[in-house]
Design an enzyme around this catalytic site. Structure first.
Site, PDB file in Angstrom:
ATOM      1  N   GLY A  78       3.573   4.255  -0.841  1.00 16.11           N
ATOM      2  CA  GLY A  78       4.148   5.397  -0.716  1.00 16.11           C
ATOM      3  C   GLY A  78       3.518   6.314  -1.894  1.00 16.11           C
ATOM      4  O   GLY A  78       3.574   5.725  -3.045  1.00 16.11           O
ATOM      5  N   ARG A 142      -0.820   1.977   3.963  1.00 18.67           N
ATOM      6  CA  ARG A 142       0.150   0.783   3.925  1.00 18.67           C
ATOM      7  C   ARG A 142      -0.422  -0.452   4.457  1.00 18.67           C
ATOM      8  O   ARG A 142       0.459  -1.303   4.638  1.00 18.67           O
ATOM      9  CB  ARG A 142       1.655   1.091   4.459  1.00 18.67           C
ATOM     10  CG  ARG A 142       2.250   2.247   3.672  1.00 18.67           C
ATOM     11  CD  ARG A 142       3.658   2.106   4.128  1.00 18.67           C
ATOM     12  NE  ARG A 142       4.533   3.071   3.856  1.00 18.67           N
ATOM     13  CZ  ARG A 142       5.183   3.013   2.515  1.00 18.67           C
ATOM     14  NH1 ARG A 142       4.915   1.849   1.431  1.00 18.67           N
ATOM     15  NH2 ARG A 142       5.799   3.822   1.705  1.00 18.67           N
ATOM     16  N   ASP A 172       5.605  -3.637  -5.621  1.00 23.21           N
ATOM     17  CA  ASP A 172       5.862  -4.815  -5.703  1.00 23.21           C
ATOM     18  C   ASP A 172       4.848  -5.772  -4.951  1.00 23.21           C
ATOM     19  O   ASP A 172       4.331  -6.545  -5.209  1.00 23.21           O
ATOM     20  CB  ASP A 172       7.183  -5.460  -5.778  1.00 23.21           C
ATOM     21  CG  ASP A 172       7.983  -4.864  -4.630  1.00 23.21           C
ATOM     22  OD1 ASP A 172       7.553  -3.983  -3.777  1.00 23.21           O
ATOM     23  OD2 ASP A 172       9.249  -5.670  -4.115  1.00 23.21           O
ATOM     24  N   ASP A 173       4.959  -5.187  -3.634  1.00 27.91           N
ATOM     25  CA  ASP A 173       4.033  -5.932  -2.734  1.00 27.91           C
ATOM     26  C   ASP A 173       2.703  -5.905  -2.967  1.00 27.91           C
ATOM     27  O   ASP A 173       1.799  -6.882  -2.907  1.00 27.91           O
ATOM     28  CB  ASP A 173       4.532  -5.728  -1.328  1.00 27.91           C
ATOM     29  CG  ASP A 173       5.851  -6.253  -0.406  1.00 27.91           C
ATOM     30  OD1 ASP A 173       6.152  -7.231  -1.155  1.00 27.91           O
ATOM     31  OD2 ASP A 173       6.335  -5.734   0.111  1.00 27.91           O
ATOM     32  N   LYS A 199       3.910   1.304  -9.519  1.00 29.12           N
ATOM     33  CA  LYS A 199       3.750   2.515  -8.905  1.00 29.12           C
ATOM     34  C   LYS A 199       5.064   2.374  -7.758  1.00 29.12           C
ATOM     35  O   LYS A 199       5.112   1.482  -7.095  1.00 29.12           O
ATOM     36  CB  LYS A 199       2.610   2.979  -8.192  1.00 29.12           C
ATOM     37  CG  LYS A 199       2.785   4.253  -7.266  1.00 29.12           C
ATOM     38  CD  LYS A 199       2.498   3.815  -5.867  1.00 29.12           C
ATOM     39  CE  LYS A 199       3.396   3.010  -5.211  1.00 29.12           C
ATOM     40  NZ  LYS A 199       3.266   3.030  -3.647  1.00 29.12           N
ATOM     41  N   THR A 200       6.068   3.403  -7.869  1.00 29.55           N
ATOM     42  CA  THR A 200       6.938   3.624  -6.853  1.00 29.55           C
ATOM     43  C   THR A 200       8.031   4.491  -7.284  1.00 29.55           C
ATOM     44  O   THR A 200       8.588   4.237  -8.548  1.00 29.55           O
ATOM     45  CB  THR A 200       7.531   2.162  -6.138  1.00 29.55           C
ATOM     46  OG1 THR A 200       8.578   2.604  -5.194  1.00 29.55           O
ATOM     47  CG2 THR A 200       8.326   1.293  -7.009  1.00 29.55           C
ATOM     48  N   ASP A 202      10.885   4.285  -6.154  1.00 30.49           N
ATOM     49  CA  ASP A 202      12.097   3.559  -5.883  1.00 30.49           C
ATOM     50  C   ASP A 202      12.637   3.266  -7.158  1.00 30.49           C
ATOM     51  O   ASP A 202      14.079   2.580  -7.400  1.00 30.49           O
ATOM     52  CB  ASP A 202      11.793   2.526  -4.935  1.00 30.49           C
ATOM     53  CG  ASP A 202      11.548   3.197  -3.673  1.00 30.49           C
ATOM     54  OD1 ASP A 202      11.514   4.315  -3.251  1.00 30.49           O
ATOM     55  OD2 ASP A 202      11.014   2.245  -2.743  1.00 30.49           O
ATOM     56  N   ARG A 249      14.537   3.251  -0.658  1.00 27.06           N
ATOM     57  CA  ARG A 249      14.411   1.989   0.335  1.00 27.06           C
ATOM     58  C   ARG A 249      15.808   1.171  -0.029  1.00 27.06           C
ATOM     59  O   ARG A 249      16.780   1.813   0.022  1.00 27.06           O
ATOM     60  CB  ARG A 249      13.172   1.117   0.081  1.00 27.06           C
ATOM     61  CG  ARG A 249      12.622   0.353   1.026  1.00 27.06           C
ATOM     62  CD  ARG A 249      11.531  -0.486   0.696  1.00 27.06           C
ATOM     63  NE  ARG A 249      10.125   0.381   0.727  1.00 27.06           N
ATOM     64  CZ  ARG A 249       9.524   0.816   1.546  1.00 27.06           C
ATOM     65  NH1 ARG A 249       9.811   0.513   2.779  1.00 27.06           N
ATOM     66  NH2 ARG A 249       8.343   1.605   1.341  1.00 27.06           N
ATOM     67  N   GLU A 422      10.517  15.432  -0.584  1.00 33.49           N
ATOM     68  CA  GLU A 422      10.486  16.495  -1.412  1.00 33.49           C
ATOM     69  C   GLU A 422      10.019  16.275  -2.845  1.00 33.49           C
ATOM     70  O   GLU A 422       9.532  17.032  -3.554  1.00 33.49           O
ATOM     71  CB  GLU A 422      11.730  17.141  -1.466  1.00 33.49           C
ATOM     72  CG  GLU A 422      12.362  17.842  -0.214  1.00 33.49           C
ATOM     73  CD  GLU A 422      12.953  16.587   0.771  1.00 33.49           C
ATOM     74  OE1 GLU A 422      12.822  15.500   0.312  1.00 33.49           O
ATOM     75  OE2 GLU A 422      13.660  17.062   1.669  1.00 33.49           O
TER      76      GLU A 422
HETATM   77  P1  FBP Z   1       6.540   2.492  -1.803  1.00 29.26           P
HETATM   78  O1  FBP Z   1       7.522   1.474  -2.183  1.00 29.26           O
HETATM   79  O2  FBP Z   1       5.377   2.076  -1.159  1.00 29.26           O
HETATM   80  O3  FBP Z   1       6.102   3.421  -3.212  1.00 29.26           O
HETATM   81  O4  FBP Z   1       7.366   3.869  -0.958  1.00 29.26           O
HETATM   82  C1  FBP Z   1       8.387   4.405  -1.420  1.00 29.26           C
HETATM   83  C2  FBP Z   1       9.166   4.899  -0.251  1.00 29.26           C
HETATM   84  O5  FBP Z   1       9.035   6.370  -0.837  1.00 29.26           O
HETATM   85  C3  FBP Z   1      10.643   4.604  -0.094  1.00 29.26           C
HETATM   86  O6  FBP Z   1      11.488   5.329  -1.065  1.00 29.26           O
HETATM   87  C4  FBP Z   1      10.893   4.818   1.423  1.00 29.26           C
HETATM   88  O7  FBP Z   1      11.809   4.227   2.155  1.00 29.26           O
HETATM   89  C5  FBP Z   1       9.558   4.698   2.089  1.00 29.26           C
HETATM   90  O8  FBP Z   1       8.557   4.922   0.837  1.00 29.26           O
HETATM   91  C6  FBP Z   1       9.195   5.729   3.125  1.00 29.26           C
HETATM   92  O9  FBP Z   1       7.825   5.340   3.823  1.00 29.26           O
HETATM   93  P2  FBP Z   1       6.992   6.163   4.256  1.00 29.26           P
HETATM   94  O10 FBP Z   1       6.334   6.865   3.585  1.00 29.26           O
HETATM   95  O11 FBP Z   1       6.178   5.422   5.222  1.00 29.26           O
HETATM   96  O12 FBP Z   1       7.484   7.169   5.433  1.00 29.26           O
END
Ligand code: FBP
Length: 548
Positions: A78, A142, A172-173, A199-200, A202, A249, A422
């Site tokens: 993401g 992804r 993490d993954d 990065k994330t 979350d 997440r 957003e």
């Molecule tokens: P990452 O863990 O890959 O950084 O993504 C975070 C995130 O924004 C989560 O908060 C959310 O649940 C998910 O990606 C949404 O995924 P997508 O971009 O596939 O709709």
């Protein structure tokens, strides 16, 4: 491309970096490391990259020269604010090592490496993206990099382009997989180093060594600005209860940080719900009680923050979802033959007693979502469940019942919001712009010092940037063994909100007061220019975690 006035002004911003990165560096080795758990298993799985020392970069007074290198970079998962600055820092770093060095970006994430889709990132490309949000310079994806076939296919293009180091920017993954790739390339002597970057939005990739994942700071500031605006609207009209779901997440870090920034009336923390074994009804009663008590004071308005992953943390819902997954996997065809209008009754008749009762108590829309939206593994896509609507509907029902009993005499009118996308591509705050640029630059230093299987790390980030500490952490150090799809796998441990850590404690100490008084804080928009206490302030989470 037409640019906004802010974009033009922002392009000239020079990210602040740790003092050690201004000029040549030397790598100082610290203690040799162990994985956080399951040492024997992880050592066996990573014979070439286990146990390496922590690296810190210090100023090098001796003159250094190094050959040019070709480096590849991938954005994985993401979007998170600051990704472009990681790439800019990496670019400037490899050019500082040798001006003939080249950088290639793989297109749309790890898939680009496997499918050999790439572009060279020249100064012209990089300059257009400095300090901008988004991942659109090269795109993200992804695709999981995890099989030997993928690694070998990737190696073909790396060899063709003369790339000897790959930087994977991910969560993490993705960093776990980067380490598996580093181990594999080292084992076969492929001559390719692999470095990860945290990065994330979350905020769940953090531990004793990695203070925070990039993007968390900006995303939380964007959400907090909008929550603050809603709170002010809410306090102006005094007629709505706003139910706001926040991305993140599983972990509730984003909800917690936004609560610390905006002081809402209610914020649910999933990890606490699980720890206290709370039922959906317990959560609903908690919210309804606060609504009723505020109504007694004439305050028929308020704000509620809800973390995206909440449903998965309600133990009873977890059990219901597990049974539904199982049942529908086995009886998919039969279920699909049932008329839509009868599906709910059908499911109620098939589940075990407790799960059936819980399912029957759910509002129609949510009950349907639980049976329809499944991912390719056959699991319910919990992030699609509109928890904000589920909770407000159930709170509404409870309040109506209380009204009949004479326990509640207010008005309850709810509005719903979901904030996620957003904030993921917002222009990085100064913190993220500086942190990301430093992470990218540090990755170039790790490459130059011959490391592989490391994550770029920048620490001490609540201090002024000059005092930040740049270095590298062996990825195996952050690993433990966990069950994934029925198999034990080495993975970087995901950081959930800890109830005994300072950020949660600070929230818990204040939430009763925030519930009844209207103590909203309006953080306003991110400031890119201005006094340092306005423009450079890190998250409350980080400040509380680092306050000794
Ligand atoms: P990452 O863990 O890959 O950084 O993504 C975070 C995130 O924004 C989560 O908060 C959310 O649940 C998910 O990606 C949404 O995924 P997508 O971009 O596939 O709709």
């Amino acid at each position: 491309m037409t640019k906004s006035a802010l974009q033009i002004a922002r392009a000239t911003y020079k990210p602040k970096v740790p003092a050690a990165l201004n000029g040549a560096v030397k790598a100082v080795e610290g203690e040799y490391t162990q994985s956080i758990a399951d040492q024997e298993d992880i050592k066996l799985l990573f014979p070439n990259t286990y146990g390496m020392p922590i690296i810190t970069f210090e100023k090098n007074t001796a003159k250094t020269s190094a050959p040019a290198i070709n480096v590849g970079v991938i954005l994985s998962g993401g979007q998170a604010p600051g990704g472009h600055n990681v790439i800019a820092g990496l670019f400037d770093g490899i050019k500082a090592i040798n001006n003939a060095s080249r950088l290639y970006g793989f297109i749309l994430g790890p898939g680009g490496l496997i499918e050999h889709k790439y572009m060279e990132l020249t100064a012209g490309v990089i300059d257009d993206y400095r300090n901008t949000g988004g991942f659109d310079m090269i795109g993200s994806g992804r695709t999981k990099l995890e099989t030997k076939e993928q690694f070998d296919r990737g190696l073909e293009i790396l060899k063709e382009l003369g790339i000897t180091a790959l930087v994977i920017i991910g969560g993490d993954d993705s960093n776990t997989n980067a380490c598996v790739l580093a181990e594999y390339y080292k084992a076969i002597n492929a001559g390719v180093q692999v470095i990860g970057c945290p990065k994330t939005i979350d905020g769940d990739l953090k531990n004793g060594q990695i203070e925070t994942s990039f993007g968390f700071d900006t995303a939380c500031k964007v959400y907090s600005e909008v929550i603050g605006n809603i709170e002010r609207d809410c306090n102006s009209a005094q007629k709505y209860w706003h139910f706001i779901k926040l991305m993140g997440r599983s972990a509730s870090h984003i909800a917690l940080e936004c609560a610390l920034q905006t002081q809402p009336n209610i914020c649910i923390i999933s990890e606490e719900v699980e720890a206290k074994n709370m039922s959906l009804d317990d959560i609903v009663t908690y919210i309804a009680t606060i609504v009723a008590r505020r109504a007694e004071d004439g305050n028929n308005f308020g704000t509620v923050l809800i973390p995206e992953g909440l449903i998965e943390f309600v133990p009873a819902m977890k059990r219901l979802i597990a049974e539904l997954n199982d049942y529908l996997a086995k009886h998919d065809t039969e279920f699909k033959m049932i008329k839509k209008s009868e599906q709910r009754t059908y499911i109620i008749s098939k589940l075990t007693k407790d799960n059936s009762a819980l399912y029957a108590s759910l509002p129609e829309g949510v009950a349907r979502q639980l049976t329809l939206d499944r991912d390719p593994h056959g699991n319910v896509q919990v992030s699609l469940i509109e928890t904000e609507k589920l909770l407000s509907e159930m709170v509404g029902k409870k309040l109506s019942a209380w009204k009949k009993e004479g326990r509640y005499c207010g008005k309850f009118s709810a509005l719903h919001h979901f904030f996620g996308y957003e904030g993921r591509c917002a222009a990085p705050s100064n913190y993220d712009a500086d942190y990301c640029y430093s992470l990218g630059y540090t990755a170039s230093c790790l490459i130059a010092s011959g490391r592989t299987g490391y994550m770029s790390s920048v620490r001490n980030t609540t201090a002024p940037a000059a005092k930040w500490i740049a270095g590298g952490i062996p990825v195996t150090m952050m690993m433990n063994m966990e069950k994934r799809h029925g198999e034990m796998k080495p993975v970087i441990q995901k950081a959930l909100v800890k109830l005994d850590d300072a950020p949660f404690k600070a929230f818990a100490a204040k939430r009763d007061e925030w519930a009844l008084t209207t103590a909203y804080v309006y953080p306003g928009p991110i400031q890119y220019f201005g006094p340092t206490e306005v423009a450079d302030e890190p998250t409350k989470t980080l400040q509380l975690e680092q306050r000794k």
